[in-house]
Write a protein that holds these residues in place. Structure first.
Motif, PDB file in Angstrom:
ATOM      1  N   SER A 172     102.187  36.853  -2.804  1.00 22.06           N
ATOM      2  CA  SER A 172     102.486  36.143  -1.421  1.00 22.06           C
ATOM      3  C   SER A 172     102.313  34.773  -1.149  1.00 22.06           C
ATOM      4  O   SER A 172     103.068  34.071  -0.744  1.00 22.06           O
ATOM      5  CB  SER A 172     102.299  37.253  -0.350  1.00 22.06           C
TER       6      SER A 172
ATOM      7  N   GLU B 213     104.031  32.486  -3.406  1.00 21.03           N
ATOM      8  CA  GLU B 213     105.655  32.234  -2.801  1.00 21.03           C
ATOM      9  C   GLU B 213     105.431  31.333  -1.743  1.00 21.03           C
ATOM     10  O   GLU B 213     106.284  30.567  -2.060  1.00 21.03           O
ATOM     11  CB  GLU B 213     106.047  33.704  -2.410  1.00 21.03           C
TER      12      GLU B 213
ATOM     13  N   TYR C  67     109.347  35.667  -8.423  1.00 20.92           N
ATOM     14  CA  TYR C  67     109.915  36.922  -8.027  1.00 20.92           C
ATOM     15  C   TYR C  67     110.006  38.079  -9.030  1.00 20.92           C
ATOM     16  O   TYR C  67     110.181  39.121  -8.536  1.00 20.92           O
ATOM     17  CB  TYR C  67     111.331  36.745  -7.091  1.00 20.92           C
TER      18      TYR C  67
ATOM     19  N   GLN D 264     111.119  41.430  -7.042  1.00 20.21           N
ATOM     20  CA  GLN D 264     112.031  41.193  -6.189  1.00 20.21           C
ATOM     21  C   GLN D 264     113.175  40.741  -7.233  1.00 20.21           C
ATOM     22  O   GLN D 264     113.454  39.483  -7.294  1.00 20.21           O
ATOM     23  CB  GLN D 264     111.855  40.150  -5.251  1.00 20.21           C
ATOM     24  N   THR D 265     113.985  41.814  -7.552  1.00 19.36           N
ATOM     25  CA  THR D 265     114.980  41.279  -8.654  1.00 19.36           C
ATOM     26  C   THR D 265     115.950  40.151  -7.992  1.00 19.36           C
ATOM     27  O   THR D 265     116.562  39.393  -8.935  1.00 19.36           O
ATOM     28  CB  THR D 265     115.627  42.653  -9.332  1.00 19.36           C
ATOM     29  N   GLU D 266     116.674  40.598  -6.687  1.00 17.98           N
ATOM     30  CA  GLU D 266     117.637  39.800  -6.389  1.00 17.98           C
ATOM     31  C   GLU D 266     117.381  38.361  -6.156  1.00 17.98           C
ATOM     32  O   GLU D 266     117.845  37.344  -6.643  1.00 17.98           O
ATOM     33  CB  GLU D 266     118.159  40.393  -5.040  1.00 17.98           C
ATOM     34  N   ASN D 267     116.129  38.252  -5.570  1.00 14.20           N
ATOM     35  CA  ASN D 267     115.568  36.682  -5.439  1.00 14.20           C
ATOM     36  C   ASN D 267     115.437  36.054  -6.654  1.00 14.20           C
ATOM     37  O   ASN D 267     115.581  34.871  -6.686  1.00 14.20           O
ATOM     38  CB  ASN D 267     114.323  36.841  -4.830  1.00 14.20           C
TER      39      ASN D 267
END
Length: 173
Positions: free
Chosen positions: A22, A25, A52, A57-60
């Motif tokens: 985190s 990120e 990601y 966090q697949t979509e990101n």
């Protein structure tokens, strides 16, 4: 501001290596926001996409990896498609994974072919230069031989003329 982006990226790499994803990120996003160079921005997208993926966090991940695949640099594209391949494979989206794997392979093959062509062209140029140098050397040797034999022949003729004149003068006395 470019220097600050580099600092943020290094901080992100450090936090990622410590598994504090985190915090990583936060710094990778800051580096992405600060970067003004278009190609380097694609690298920031690659870093975010990979992060990601690690975070699940697949979509990101897909969003940023797809952005980095738009780079004009082949190696960035290859890395992006490789990551997309693993991303899709991990969620059992095998058809999409194969597409990304083939894209990465086709770019890699194109790069290898381009490198081979450049190598062949370079070797051909070196061969032609060596051949030209060899031809020039042979011409110099021929010229030197011509001058040497010409000088010997001239000296021989002069010696013969001297002998003829000497014998002719001796006969007259």
């Amino acid at each position: 501001s470019r220097g600050l982006g580099d600092v943020y990226k290094r901080q992100g790499i450090l936090y990622r290596s410590m598994q504090n994803l985190s915090e990583a990120e936060r710094y990778f996003l800051a580096a992405y926001e600060k970067e003004t160079d278009e190609e380097k921005k694609y690298m920031e997208c690659l870093s975010l996409g990979y992060l990601y993926m690690q975070m699940g966090q697949t979509e990101n991940a897909r969003k940023y990896l797809m952005m980095s695949a738009n780079s004009s640099k082949a190696y960035t594209q290859i890395s992006a498609y490789d990551c997309l391949y693993f991303l899709e494979k991990d969620i059992d989206n095998f058809e999409e994974a194969i597409v990304y794997h083939e894209l990465a392979d086709s770019i890699t093959n194109a790069m290898e072919e381009l490198n081979s062509r450049e190598l062949i062209a370079s070797l051909q140029k070196k061969y032609e230069n060596e051949k030209l140098r060899n031809d020039n050397l042979q011409m110099k040797v021929r010229y030197t031989n011509f001058i040497l034999w010409g000088t010997i022949a001239f000296l021989f003729v002069v010696a013969c003329m001297c002998c003829l004149l000497y014998t002719s003068d001796a006969a007259d006395d």
